[in-house]
Write a protein that holds these residues in place. Structure first.
Motif, PDB file in Angstrom:
ATOM      1  N   THR A   1      -5.719 -13.257   7.450  1.00  0.00           N
ATOM      2  CA  THR A   1      -4.978 -12.565   6.399  1.00  0.00           C
ATOM      3  C   THR A   1      -5.258 -11.078   6.528  1.00  0.00           C
ATOM      4  O   THR A   1      -6.288 -10.664   7.075  1.00  0.00           O
ATOM      5  N   GLY A   2      -4.328 -10.277   6.036  1.00  0.00           N
ATOM      6  CA  GLY A   2      -4.515  -8.832   6.115  1.00  0.00           C
ATOM      7  C   GLY A   2      -3.500  -8.105   5.259  1.00  0.00           C
ATOM      8  O   GLY A   2      -2.619  -8.718   4.632  1.00  0.00           O
ATOM      9  N   ASP A   3      -3.603  -6.782   5.226  1.00  0.00           N
ATOM     10  CA  ASP A   3      -2.692  -5.942   4.450  1.00  0.00           C
ATOM     11  C   ASP A   3      -1.791  -5.157   5.392  1.00  0.00           C
ATOM     12  O   ASP A   3      -2.220  -4.719   6.469  1.00  0.00           O
ATOM     13  N   ILE A   4      -0.541  -5.000   4.967  1.00  0.00           N
ATOM     14  CA  ILE A   4       0.425  -4.249   5.765  1.00  0.00           C
ATOM     15  C   ILE A   4       0.321  -2.763   5.425  1.00  0.00           C
ATOM     16  O   ILE A   4       0.174  -2.389   4.253  1.00  0.00           O
ATOM     17  N   LYS A   5       0.391  -1.952   6.452  1.00  0.00           N
ATOM     18  CA  LYS A   5       0.468  -0.500   6.246  1.00  0.00           C
ATOM     19  C   LYS A   5       1.443   0.070   7.263  1.00  0.00           C
ATOM     20  O   LYS A   5       1.797  -0.577   8.262  1.00  0.00           O
ATOM     21  N   GLY A   6       1.900   1.296   7.014  1.00  0.00           N
ATOM     22  CA  GLY A   6       2.809   1.938   7.945  1.00  0.00           C
ATOM     23  C   GLY A   6       2.115   2.212   9.269  1.00  0.00           C
ATOM     24  O   GLY A   6       0.912   2.511   9.310  1.00  0.00           O
ATOM     25  N   LYS A   7       2.871   2.111  10.350  1.00  0.00           N
ATOM     26  CA  LYS A   7       2.314   2.443  11.662  1.00  0.00           C
ATOM     27  C   LYS A   7       1.798   3.868  11.657  1.00  0.00           C
ATOM     28  O   LYS A   7       0.748   4.187  12.199  1.00  0.00           O
ATOM     29  N   GLU A   8       2.582   4.752  11.023  1.00  0.00           N
ATOM     30  CA  GLU A   8       2.131   6.112  10.769  1.00  0.00           C
ATOM     31  C   GLU A   8       2.280   6.369   9.289  1.00  0.00           C
ATOM     32  O   GLU A   8       3.375   6.243   8.740  1.00  0.00           O
ATOM     33  N   GLN A   9       1.211   6.719   8.637  1.00  0.00           N
ATOM     34  CA  GLN A   9       1.276   7.076   7.223  1.00  0.00           C
ATOM     35  C   GLN A   9       0.193   8.112   6.939  1.00  0.00           C
ATOM     36  O   GLN A   9      -0.928   8.024   7.453  1.00  0.00           O
ATOM     37  N   VAL A  10       0.549   9.092   6.154  1.00  0.00           N
ATOM     38  CA  VAL A  10      -0.390  10.183   5.874  1.00  0.00           C
ATOM     39  C   VAL A  10      -0.374  10.528   4.396  1.00  0.00           C
ATOM     40  O   VAL A  10       0.681  10.490   3.747  1.00  0.00           O
ATOM     41  N   ASN A  11      -1.541  10.832   3.886  1.00  0.00           N
ATOM     42  CA  ASN A  11      -1.636  11.461   2.574  1.00  0.00           C
ATOM     43  C   ASN A  11      -1.446  12.960   2.762  1.00  0.00           C
ATOM     44  O   ASN A  11      -2.057  13.559   3.658  1.00  0.00           O
ATOM     45  N   VAL A  12      -0.600  13.540   1.965  1.00  0.00           N
ATOM     46  CA  VAL A  12      -0.284  14.960   2.089  1.00  0.00           C
ATOM     47  C   VAL A  12      -1.020  15.726   0.990  1.00  0.00           C
ATOM     48  O   VAL A  12      -0.979  15.332  -0.182  1.00  0.00           O
TER      49      VAL A  12
END
Length: 297
Positions: free
Chosen positions: A59-70
């Motif tokens: 099991t795991g969590d999905i995240k964007g391939k590229e994601q950034v906090n601005v």
């Protein structure tokens, strides 16, 4: 008259002997000295060859391939937003402005721009909120590809390699399965959890998968083709594994060596040949060498 009496005596004697024999047989049966033959009804299948896969589940969590906090480069207060959550922003596109006003001084509003092109996934602050360089203002996600991070326990680390095919399911779309590949396997093991981190990349051009979703992952780590595969319930024994086959109307016990198990099927490496007649119902009540009757459904 004498002959008649003699024949009566002889007949009575024969009847007495017969009665004694029958009585003795009944007593021996009752004491277990004579065992009646029985035939056990069983159902069978012809052993065949098939393909079988070894699957590891995670099991795991999905995240964007590229994601950034601005972040804002300067302190101040949020003056305005140029985008809303869910909107697309191009690389270097304007996200928000910051009022840097200090008593007695005037500044042009500072501009916060996105370092990547993507979807605005979150806006963390409201207009008028204080902002500082260490406080995230927005989350921008590129969603044409997403990642699922999983933790692999020590015993399975040798089995998980980059390039392995993965099947991903999420609760939002229970009837759909998404295909991906292992694209990263960490070379280190976490000393606390004793697991190694792996990442799976999934094509998400249709946008079904959202960052933050909970995912169930199946990894096919090995596949054997053209091998003997039987129902797992047909195999008996905990340490020494064995099955029953039917030969010439009798149950014959055969020791077996097992390989991959997939759901309710198991691979037999040694002990069975294709075309053997395997007992699949009744195997728990027969003994080696016992006569059986094959029941056809």
């Amino acid at each position: 008259m004498k002959k008649t009496v003699i024949w009566i005596i002889v007949a009575a004697f024969i009847l007495l002997i017969g009665y004694r024999v029958v009585q003795r047989i009944a007593q021996r049966r009752a004491s277990g000295l004579i065992e009646e033959k029985r035939s056990v009804p069983v159902r069978v299948m012809e052993v065949t060859r098939a393909s079988i896969r070894e699957i590891l589940s995670f099991t795991g969590d999905i995240k964007g391939k590229e994601q950034v906090n601005v972040y804002s480069e300067v302190p101040g207060r949020i003056r305005s937003y140029a985008v809303r959550e869910g909107q697309w922003v191009k690389k270097d596109g304007l996200l928000a402005t910051v009022d840097r006003g200090i008593t007695g001084l005037e500044f042009e509003p500072a501009k916060i721009r996105s370092p990547i092109g993507g979807i605005v996934g979150r806006v963390f602050l409201d207009i008028g909120d204080a902002v500082a360089p260490q406080v995230p203002v927005a989350l921008v996600v590129r969603m044409n590809k997403v990642e699922v991070a999983i933790n692999v326990v020590e015993r399975d680390i040798p089995k998980v390699k980059t390039g392995l095919q993965a099947s991903i399911k999420v609760d939002a779309y229970p009837d759909m399965s998404f295909e991906g590949k292992v694209t990263m396997m960490s070379p280190v093991v976490d000393p606390i959890s004793r697991t190694s981190r792996a990442e799976i990349t999934v094509d998400n051009r249709k946008g079904f998968l959202k960052p933050g979703m909970f995912a169930r992952v199946d990894l096919v780590v090995r596949e054997e083709k053209n091998t003997v595969v039987v129902p797992a319930d047909a195999v008996l024994g905990r340490i020494e594994r064995y099955v029953f086959v039917v030969e010439q109307g009798k149950a014959v016990r055969k020791p077996v060596s097992l390989g991959i198990r997939e759901n309710n099927r198991v691979q037999v490496i040694e002990g069975l040949d294709a075309s053997d007649t395997l007992v699949v119902v009744g195997q728990r009540v027969v003994d080696d060498g016992e006569e059986v009757t094959i029941v056809v459904e």
